[in-house]
Design an enzyme around this catalytic site. Structure first.
Site, short mmCIF file in Angstrom:
data_model
loop_
_atom_site.label_atom_id
_atom_site.label_comp_id
_atom_site.label_asym_id
_atom_site.label_seq_id
_atom_site.Cartn_x
_atom_site.Cartn_y
_atom_site.Cartn_z
N HIS B 65 19.09 4.14 -0.48
CA HIS B 65 19.45 4.20 0.93
C HIS B 65 20.81 4.85 1.13
O HIS B 65 21.01 5.67 2.03
CB HIS B 65 19.43 2.77 1.50
CG HIS B 65 19.92 2.67 2.90
ND1 HIS B 65 21.16 2.14 3.22
CD2 HIS B 65 19.35 3.04 4.07
CE1 HIS B 65 21.31 2.18 4.53
NE2 HIS B 65 20.24 2.72 5.07
N GLU B 68 20.46 8.48 0.73
CA GLU B 68 19.88 9.09 1.93
C GLU B 68 20.98 9.38 2.96
O GLU B 68 21.05 10.47 3.53
CB GLU B 68 18.81 8.15 2.52
CG GLU B 68 18.21 8.60 3.83
CD GLU B 68 18.18 7.49 4.86
OE1 GLU B 68 18.85 7.63 5.91
OE2 GLU B 68 17.50 6.46 4.62
N HIS B 69 21.87 8.39 3.17
CA HIS B 69 22.98 8.61 4.12
C HIS B 69 23.85 9.78 3.70
O HIS B 69 24.23 10.61 4.51
CB HIS B 69 23.86 7.36 4.18
CG HIS B 69 23.42 6.36 5.21
ND1 HIS B 69 24.26 5.86 6.17
CD2 HIS B 69 22.22 5.78 5.43
CE1 HIS B 69 23.61 5.00 6.92
NE2 HIS B 69 22.36 4.92 6.50
N GLU B 141 25.34 -1.74 9.07
CA GLU B 141 23.89 -1.66 9.13
C GLU B 141 23.26 -2.89 8.47
O GLU B 141 22.30 -3.46 8.98
CB GLU B 141 23.41 -0.37 8.45
CG GLU B 141 21.94 -0.10 8.66
CD GLU B 141 21.50 1.27 8.12
OE1 GLU B 141 22.36 2.13 7.88
OE2 GLU B 141 20.28 1.45 7.95
#
Lengths: 436, 426
Positions: B65, B68-69, B141
């Site tokens: 994740h 991905e950012h 998040e």
């Protein structure tokens, strides 16, 4: 795709969009009425009660079986608020017969079932069944109370509720909790009958059927619709200015680990002769996406929040800014949002920001041509605004919006309410840990 | 490119495997203005341990994740999101348990946008500073996820069902685990997984399939690298849940529940696609909108419209989920077990089975309207070795006895677990 509009029965209008593009057709029926605190909850409950059963299929099991037989045709209750007009009715998604082995007559049967849901509910002694009314009432109360589960949506709702406390808009699309609790099946039955007689009805269809054919199906389906004097006197009251000289601030505490800040603005003079294209471009530029001022500055440059975005209600004339933040960043984020809006009002918008906003808005509008659900919402809103053009025409208008027009929208916006949902202290320690 | 016609659904699919190993799927759509492109990596939150060229790797929770950012950062200081946005596209990405996917939708300049997408996903650029900067954003998040009852109840249930499979952990990792993520960790995982032979590109819209293929060849080169083997740890010990019931209190208005079970997953290919179809049809029959179970509990006020079910096949696991809101989740749980026992004994009525199949056909046709859904399903199918557009034809062959056998197996005594979120008392 060409849209045609026809009055098929007194006060019943069909917007017909013929196309072979899709594998399912969309058919919606919406009763339009003025949003008012004392009737909003009753209006909202009606389609849900009607969806419980008809004289022919008196319970959910029988109704669901019929829908499954129609290849999974979905007919769902819809309640919406467009400005201060409340729209209640049904939205159907019907597989196109070309893809169904032995699926002839699905559209006609689906239209008939929609008419049956609207006009022939399961009743006793001419009244809606009390057990259906009570059970749907309980479920709607749960829905109203469950707003709190989604903190982002809850904070937006609370901001509007506080900001528009003297306006009907504050009750929300489902009406108020107290008014819902007070609903009684006898009064609701009477109210339902009066709505059938007086509400303008908007029907939207997008699919493969020819207009003439569809009108024949719909006239059959709505044959027993009782009509009286149609109430076309519905509309939205736009308040131009903030309620008080300084923005009001409301803070609320709850057990949350992330704070939610929502700032509500009045669009002011921009609502005198609203220009939808300029309002859309302004919103995209200010807080619409990753190239917007709010995203680029509040989130990326200053790292003050997880998300920051804005939305504009072009009917009611509101601008809402919503952000997820750490509790101690409240002042910093609030001030930065106001600073960004002030910069836009001074015309500090780069060519890239403006172009990217225009391109994004125009692209969304063009993409709408590929989505029946969005076309349905778009055209209903256009009808209420008395506008005739489609998404592609609006996309053309968007490409002509100037920096001065966008700056003017920013300059006219006036902050009316600042709402902050913060922690109740229980999770503050966790928060400190996270920052170490 | 290989052309497959699907006359039953009015679609044509072009597929190919490029010399670099990239799998390509293109669905041309005349008369549409929208284009959708999904560039997917066979890599997600669960792939924390893996072997590449004989060397074992163990990485902190949340790397896929985080990666991905950070993929959106470009060496010249630009951000790929901004570049695509500025070009009129609407880009985004998600990280799942076993897939990372970068995608955009647009109505104009499709080829330029496709080039941008392929270029930025194949351009890793991580510095100490940019990686450090992201920590605050991802921490927020993660915290936001913890406030979401749907997210909490889901992970609680996964922890109940699985004793040690990595899908128990948050895809985004924890506030602690992401502190261990450095540019070196990101680079290693990027090198391992982001190679064309471990990726696929799916496009839908009014495009020329050959042109899509040319662009992919031009930007991604022809070098073919080896593909890592993810290691999901020891197999689970049997099919019973590790913990049958869990409760937690949160700020919610009414109790939320999620019921689940795990079952033996088919490995891949048509067998897996068929298992997906059987499980979904069986659940529709058992608890769907027209089922005796749902309609009775709805009428009794034990269930409302906030009720849903699905089967999920992740990183070699198979699970089902049935969830919603109820004042008395225990009663719903009990009623479900009773209904499953009844169906196990009596089977489904033949007429209901045929109806459910028709309804399922309609629902799948509806799913084809959404380009994003089509492209991402195609990508999942590529990684699992089946063609997702075959589903509608295969649905017709699914039998009643397969669905009944599914219920008898998965709902047998002791197999279900329930997770409940209760309203917090002041």
């Amino acid at each position: 795709m060409e849209l045609t509009r026809t009055e098929i029965l007194p006060g019943v209008w069909l917007s017909h969009l013929r196309t072979d593009k899709f594998k399912t057709a969309c058919l919606s029926l919406t009763l339009l009425t003025q949003l008012k605190r004392d009737t909003a909850a009753m209006n909202a409950l009606i389609p849900y009660v009607l969806r419980r059963g008809t004289t022919r299929s008196p319970d959910m099991e029988a109704l669901s079986a019929r829908l499954e037989d129609l290849y999974g045709t979905a007919i769902e209750p819809v309640v919406r608020r467009i400005g201060e007009i409340q729209g209640i009715g049904f939205y159907a998604s019907i597989p196109e017969e070309d893809y169904l082995p032995g699926g002839k007559g699905v559209l006609q049967k689906a239209a008939a079932l929609m008419g049956e849901l609207l006009l022939s509910p399961a009743t006793r002694g001419g009244l809606l069944l009390p057990q259906y009314v009570d059970s749907e009432k309980e479920k709607m109360l749960e829905t109203i109370r469950s707003r709190i589960n989604d903190k982002r949506g809850y904070a937006l709702f609370r901001c509007v509720e506080e900001m528009c406390c003297c306006e009907d808009f504050a009750v929300g699309r489902l009406g108020g909790e107290e008014e819902c609790e007070a609903i009684h099946y006898q009064k609701l039955s009477k109210h339902y009958k009066s709505l059938l007689q007086s509400c303008p009805i908007e029907i939207f269809y997008c699919g493969r059927a020819a207009e003439k054919q569809l009108i024949a199906y719909l006239r059959d389906a709505l044959m027993t619709l009782p009509r009286g004097e149609i109430d076309y006197e519905i509309g939205t009251d736009v308040r131009m200015n903030a309620l008080e000289e300084q923005p009001r601030t409301v803070e609320e505490s709850m057990d949350v680990s992330q704070g939610k800040l929502v700032m509500g603005f009045r669009l002011g003079e921009s609502m005198e002769e609203p220009d939808p294209a300029a309002l859309l471009v302004f919103n995209a530029c200010f807080g619409g996406g990753t190239t917007s001022k709010l995203f680029a500055n509040v989130r990326e440059r200053l790292q003050l929040c997880y998300y920051a975005g804005s939305l504009v209600d072009t009917h009611k004339g509101l601008l809402l800014v919503s952000s997820g933040i750490e509790f101690d960043k409240f002042e910093a984020v609030r001030d930065e949002v106001l600073a960004q809006l002030a910069a836009m009002a001074r015309g500090e918008i780069t060519d890239e920001e403006l172009e990217s906003a225009k391109m994004g808005v125009a692209s969304d509008l063009r993409a709408m041509m590929d989505s029946q659900g969005e076309l349905e919402g778009f055209y209903l809103s256009q009808v209420l605004d008395g506008l005739e053009y489609g998404p592609l025409e609006l996309a053309e208008l968007v490409s002509e919006v100037t920096r001065e027009q966008v700056a003017a929208v920013a300059a006219n916006a006036e902050c009316d309410m600042i709402y902050f949902l913060k922690g109740d202290g229980a999770s503050d320690e966790e928060e400190d840990d996270a920052e170490d | 490119m290989r052309k497959t016609e699907y006359p039953n659904i009015g679609e044509t699919l072009y597929t190919d495997t490029l010399p670099n190993g990239l799998r390509l799927c293109v669905v041309p759509k005349k008369g549409f203005r929208s284009f959708f492109a999904a560039f997917a990596v066979d890599y997600g939150g669960d792939c924390r341990s893996f072997t590449l060229d004989g060397q074992p790797w163990h990485t902190p929770a949340g790397v896929a994740h985080y990666l991905e950012h950070k993929m959106f950062d470009m060496p010249d200081g630009d951000n790929a999101l901004n570049l695509l946005n500025a070009n009129g596209a609407d880009p985004n990405a998600f990280t799942g348990n076993d897939m990372t996917c970068y995608y955009f939708q647009c109505t104009e300049r499709f080829e330029e946008n496709l080039r941008l997408l392929l270029h930025f996903v194949s351009t890793p650029y991580f510095t100490e500073e940019t990686v450090q900067k992201e920590q605050g954003i991802i921490t927020q998040e993660i915290l936001m996820g913890e406030d979401d009852p749907g997210n909490r109840i889901f992970y609680n249930l996964l922890e109940q069902l699985y004793a040690h499979h990595p899908l128990r952990e948050r895809i985004a990792g924890t506030v602690e685990s992401i502190r261990e993520i450095t540019p070196e960790v990101l680079h290693s995982c990027y090198r391992a997984f982001y190679t064309p032979a471990n990726m696929c590109l799916c496009v839908e819209g009014d495009v020329d399939q050959e042109q899509v293929s040319r662009i992919a060849r031009e930007i991604l080169g022809s070098e073919r690298a080896s593909v890592p083997q993810p290691d999901f740890g020891e197999p689970e010990d049997g099919l019973l849940p590790a913990e049958a019931m869990r409760r937690e209190a949160m700020a919610v208005s009414a109790p939320q529940f999620l019921i689940g079970a795990k079952f033996e997953s088919e490995k891949e290919g048509e067998a897996l696609l068929r298992q997906r179809l059987v499980s979904q049809l069986a659940l529709r029959l058992l608890v769907g909108a027209s089922s005796p179970f749902y309609t009775r509990l709805y009428a009794e006020g034990l269930l409302n419209r906030d009720f849903d079910y699905e089967s999920d096949f992740i990183s070699g696991t198979a699970s089902l989920f049935i969830g919603g809101e109820s004042e008395e989740p225990e009663k719903v749980f009990e009623a479900l077990q009773q209904e499953a026992a009844r169906v196990a004994a009596e089977g489904f009525p033949a007429e209901r089975f045929e109806r459910a199949k028709r309804a399922s056909l309609g629902a799948r046709l509806r799913g084809l309207e959404d380009f994003g859904n089509v492209c991402i399903s195609l990508a999942s199918g590529v990684f699992e070795n089946y063609g997702s557009l075959d589903a509608i034809a295969m649905l017709d062959q699914v039998t009643k006895s397969e669905c009944e056998a599914f219920v008898r197996d998965v709902f047998s005594p002791g197999r279900l677990a329930i997770s409940i979120i209760e309203p917090k008392k002041d």
